[in-house]
Design a protein around this motif. Structure first.
Motif, short mmCIF file in Angstrom:
data_model
loop_
_atom_site.label_atom_id
_atom_site.label_comp_id
_atom_site.label_asym_id
_atom_site.label_seq_id
_atom_site.Cartn_x
_atom_site.Cartn_y
_atom_site.Cartn_z
N PRO A 94 -3.45 8.84 -0.31
CA PRO A 94 -3.16 8.32 0.98
C PRO A 94 -3.20 6.98 1.11
CG PRO A 94 -4.94 10.06 1.15
CD PRO A 94 -4.77 9.69 -0.42
N TYR A 95 -2.32 6.47 2.03
CA TYR A 95 -2.04 5.07 2.09
C TYR A 95 -3.44 4.32 2.66
CZ TYR A 95 -0.67 1.44 5.67
OH TYR A 95 -0.67 0.12 6.29
N GLU A 96 -4.09 5.18 3.60
CA GLU A 96 -5.35 4.63 4.08
C GLU A 96 -6.42 4.54 2.67
OE1 GLU A 96 -3.92 7.22 4.99
OE2 GLU A 96 -3.07 6.59 7.06
N ASN A 97 -6.43 5.04 1.60
CA ASN A 97 -7.10 5.00 0.54
C ASN A 97 -7.02 3.82 -0.29
OD1 ASN A 97 -7.99 7.16 1.86
ND2 ASN A 97 -7.95 8.57 -0.17
N ILE A 98 -6.14 2.92 0.10
CA ILE A 98 -5.76 1.75 -0.85
C ILE A 98 -6.08 0.52 -0.05
CG2 ILE A 98 -3.78 0.48 -2.00
CD1 ILE A 98 -2.60 3.23 -2.15
N ALA A 100 0.71 -1.13 -0.03
CA ALA A 100 0.14 0.09 -0.11
C ALA A 100 0.82 1.29 0.12
CB ALA A 100 -0.80 0.10 1.16
N LEU A 101 2.07 1.22 0.74
CA LEU A 101 2.66 2.43 0.79
C LEU A 101 3.44 2.67 -0.66
CD1 LEU A 101 4.66 1.90 4.13
CD2 LEU A 101 3.32 3.85 3.31
N MET A 102 3.88 1.79 -1.21
CA MET A 102 4.41 1.73 -2.80
C MET A 102 3.68 2.31 -3.70
SD MET A 102 7.32 -1.25 -2.83
CE MET A 102 6.73 -2.55 -1.79
N ALA A 103 2.31 1.54 -3.58
CA ALA A 103 1.07 2.05 -4.47
C ALA A 103 1.10 3.78 -4.32
CB ALA A 103 -0.14 1.43 -4.37
N ALA A 104 0.78 3.96 -2.95
CA ALA A 104 0.37 5.32 -2.51
C ALA A 104 1.59 6.24 -3.06
CB ALA A 104 0.50 5.39 -1.09
N GLU A 105 2.86 5.74 -2.91
CA GLU A 105 3.88 6.57 -3.62
C GLU A 105 3.73 6.96 -4.95
OE1 GLU A 105 6.13 7.53 -1.08
OE2 GLU A 105 6.72 9.00 -2.50
N VAL A 106 3.40 5.77 -5.91
CA VAL A 106 3.12 6.13 -7.03
C VAL A 106 1.88 6.97 -7.56
CG1 VAL A 106 2.93 5.21 -9.41
CG2 VAL A 106 4.39 4.35 -7.57
N LEU A 107 0.88 6.62 -6.92
CA LEU A 107 -0.27 7.39 -7.29
C LEU A 107 -0.69 8.70 -6.48
CD1 LEU A 107 -2.70 4.33 -6.67
CD2 LEU A 107 -2.06 5.08 -8.93
N GLY A 108 -0.06 8.76 -5.51
CA GLY A 108 0.10 10.13 -4.63
C GLY A 108 -1.20 10.23 -4.20
#
Length: 751
Positions: free
Chosen positions: A497-501, A487-495
């Motif tokens: 929040p972590y909680e939204n994944i 989730a952190l890596m996806a959040a980093e790319v998508l921009g």
């Protein structure tokens, strides 16, 4: 292979949010292997051999089958009747033979028959009605005795092409590698030490026993729920053993209560499916703790000879080792891995290593965190420590002097890319632990450790929702907090929040093939695939934004969760957030998702250095670990808390392996300590606070620099603790575990 798009500045990566599955696990909502049930479900139980080696003369199941509560009984004959697919040989054949004995029972605990009944109690009672006539055969459980000329042969013809002529048939694989001239190197040394070391088999000690629920119809369609580190390999193996099409068996991985490598194969799953097919009802099997110890895979035990030459200034002039590992009654002991890892931390001109895979009458060994590496490190790092003691040299200075670095030709062949061993040693030398004074009766030990790390087949999908949140589907069971890391890596790319994944461990019908969660590969390989899948989705987001703005797609870039014009010539538009793009995606081209499938090969090797203080009671032989520090290169710590947890977990398991844990066999070849009361894993009171230092030397083969961290942490502990105990006791400890009786015996022998 270096990546040209590696990211170095992070917003989400490197933070420490709560794990997304945490609440489920602390409240009991999470479903583990034994938590599933189905209407009409039966309970399975397995009859196991009481002999270490015996020919199965006759099995009579008629009395069990006559029981009103018994709905199915299977033996190997039921598997043999299956029209197997062509190609059931090699490891598939070994797994089948291990799952259900054929002509011979090969170890104490080997499965010989199974029943499915209306209750767990009825199933266990029905096992007593099965009559088995055995012809007991000579057995061997010790690796050195299994290689002796007069050892009983476990299975003729099991050896592969690598085994030199003239070796006992129980030697089934042989490995030799190295470079330079070791004899010339030993001649240059001021001091040469050669010694022998022994380690016993240990179990991974996962708290959750193996459990599964299998449903298989006569039409060849089935479902399997199981606790596993790899449900695709479970699917593939079960399908092969049961003669059904792989795609017709859907496998779902439960939450997992520990695996550490021990849940990377199947034991009870094909049996539950075979019983289900015969009874035409779902069948659940849950192992007892004793079954886990007797019939699943512990580590190999090892017998090793190591010889190292050193100059007075600490330069290692030559090193060689012979590593003999027994892997139970089947090929597979990681003698090659032990040999290749043993000297891997060092830049050596002359090195040679030999590994043997030896069969014995024990359960088929399974992986346990960096399989084979801890044993080799124990032997090699003990000899290095003894050389330092005799030459009056600082153990970290000597390791720094000989440490492998970028450009070093590894002892096992390849040339290292960017690695972080030197950085871990420098951090160890600078750590307050290393300079802290010791009390009387205490000793300090240091050791380095190495593991290859692994990539493997990986498939990931990411789907965006209209509200701008994301669903990420990965195929690697979460055995160490990987949902959070993904989730952190996806959040980093998508921009976003972590909680939204939300990260889901998909079943085998939902994603393409995924290799097992092993080899420290999940954060590396599934993480790389997650990044690529998220970037794939970003490409589509940019396309939609470009279409809305009426500009070329290459005039749009992605920043902080928004599409923005790539430059002043692209037009004057306000940033378009992800949620604004997904809100009407149904009318602008349809759902937006990203996918990535590959077999990444840039895992990047990993090194660690451990410092241990130990205190030995000369009256009782009891050892107390008084201080422990782990320093390891993580490449880039995605979620530092879970990286630290992996470091601490490896050290904790290493303390148990070094001090207490061992498989104890009687003269009759039966396991004597098959429950946790007799097989002692560490408890909280055995452990100090384990300090950690994360070193970050980016892996050039990952977009964020990640290296796997799950396995290297268990490589140095055996040696580091042995060095600490030896320095505290004043006598070199050469056999694990260093239990109180062994320490007392060593003290007595030393006078």
């Amino acid at each position: 292979m270096a990546l040209d798009d590696r990211k170095t500045d992070f917003t989400f990566v490197g933070t420490r949010p709560d794990r997304p599955d945490g609440l489920d696990k602390v409240t009991g909502r999470a479903k583990f292997g034994a938590d599933i049930s189905a209407p009409g479900m039966l309970h399975g139980a397995i009859l196991r051999s009481p002999h270490a080696h015996a020919r199965i003369v006759r099995i009579d199941t008629s009395k069990a089958e006559a029981s009103k509560d018994v709905k199915a009984v299977v033996t190997r004959a039921d598997f043999a009747d299956v029209p197997f697919k062509p190609g059931l040989e090699g490891e598939f054949w070994n797994v089948l033979e291990n799952v259900m004995a054929g002509e011979k029972a090969l170890y104490d605990g080997h499965a010989v028959a199974a029943v499915a009944a209306t209750s767990a109690l009825a199933a266990r009672d029905a096992l007593k009605l099965i009559e088995v006539e055995y012809e007991v055969l000579p057995h061997v459980t010790d690796v050195d005795k299994a290689m002796a000329p007069d050892a009983p042969v476990i299975r003729e013809g099991a050896a592969d092409y690598s085994v030199p002529e003239g070796m006992h048939p129980n030697v089934v694989r042989y490995h030799e590698s190295g470079h330079g001239d070791v004899e010339a190197g030993f001649a240059e040394a001021d001091l040469v030490i050669e010694d022998s070391f022994v380690t016993e088999a240990t179990h991974q000690g996962y708290i959750e026993p193996h459990a599964c629920l299998g449903m298989l119809g006569n039409d060849g369609k089935g479902e399997l729920w199981c606790t596993t580190q790899g449900h695709w390999i479970a699917q593939k193996t079960c399908a092969a053993l049961l003669g059904i099409e792989t795609s017709q068996l859907r496998v779902t991985a439960s939450e997992i209560g520990g695996g550490f490598g021990g849940k990377t194969t199947v034991f009870i799953e094909p049996v539950a499916l075979a019983l289900s097919r015969k009874a035409n009802r779902p069948v659940k099997i849950v192992m007892t703790r004793s079954e886990v110890f007797r019939a699943t895979g512990p580590t190999s035990s090892a017998s090793m000879d190591v010889k190292i030459g050193m100059k007075k200034d600490g330069t290692i002039t030559a090193a060689q080792g012979v590593f003999r590992l027994q892997g139970g009654a089947f090929p597979g002991a990681p003698g090659d891995m032990t040999a290749m890892c043993a000297f891997a931390p060092y830049n050596l001109t002359n090195v040679k290593q030999i590994g043997y895979d030896v069969m014995s009458n024990r359960p088929k060994q399974a992986a346990y965190r960096a399989p084979g590496a801890p044993m080799g490190a124990f032997a090699v790092e003990s000899v290095i420590d003894e050389l330092c003691n005799k030459l009056g040299l600082d153990p970290i200075d000597v390791r720094l002097k000989n440490a492998a670095h970028e450009g070093t030709k590894a002892s096992y062949g390849p040339t290292y890319e960017r690695i972080g061993l030197v950085e871990t040693l420098e951090a160890a030398k600078a750590h307050p632990h290393y300079s802290a004074p010791l009390k009387p009766g205490q000793g300090r030990g240091v050791s380095c450790g190495f593991w290859f790390n692994h990539g493997g087949e990986t498939s990931v999908s990411l789907a965006l929702s209209e509200d701008g949140s994301a669903q990420l589907m990965v195929g690697t069971p979460d055995i160490g907090g990987s949902r959070a890391s993904m989730a952190l890596m996806a959040a980093e790319v998508l921009g976003i929040p972590y909680e939204n994944i939300r990260v889901t461990i998909a079943d085998t019908a939902t994603l393409g093939y995924n290799d097992v969660s092993h080899g420290s590969r999940v954060t590396y390989a599934s993480g790389l695939a997650t990044i690529k899948a998220a970037r794939h989705a970003v490409e589509k987001l940019c396309e939609r934004a470009a279409a809305k703005w009426g500009i070329p797609v290459d005039a749009v870039k992605w920043e902080d969760g928004c599409a923005v014009p790539s430059g002043p010539n692209a037009g004057d538009f306000d940033p378009m957030p992800l949620a604004d793009i997904t809100a009407d995606m149904g009318s602008t081209g349809g759902p937006i998702s990203g996918h990535f499938e590959a077999t990444p090969e840039g895992a990047g090797v990993s090194f660690g250095t451990h410092i241990v203080d130990a205190e030995v009671d000369p009256e009782t032989g009891k050892t107390s670990i008084t201080r422990y520090t782990v320093i390891q290169d993580a490449g880039k710590a995605i979620h530092p808390t879970y990286v630290e947890g992996q470091f601490q977990g490896g050290a904790a398991q290493g303390i148990g392996w070094a001090l207490n844990e061992e498989y104890i066999y009687g003269e009759d070849g039966r396991l004597q300590n098959s429950i946790f009361l007799d097989y002692r894993i560490p408890v909280a009171s055995d452990l100090p606070m384990i300090d950690t230092v994360i070193v970050e030397v980016p892996n050039p083969g990952h977009p964020f620099g990640v290296r796997g961290v799950g396995e290297t942490g268990i490589v140095p502990p055996l040696a580091a603790i042995a060095n600490a105990v030896s320095n505290a006791a004043g006598v070199r400890m050469k056999q694990l575990p260093m239990s109180p009786p062994r320490i007392l015996a060593a003290l007595k022998e030393n006078g």
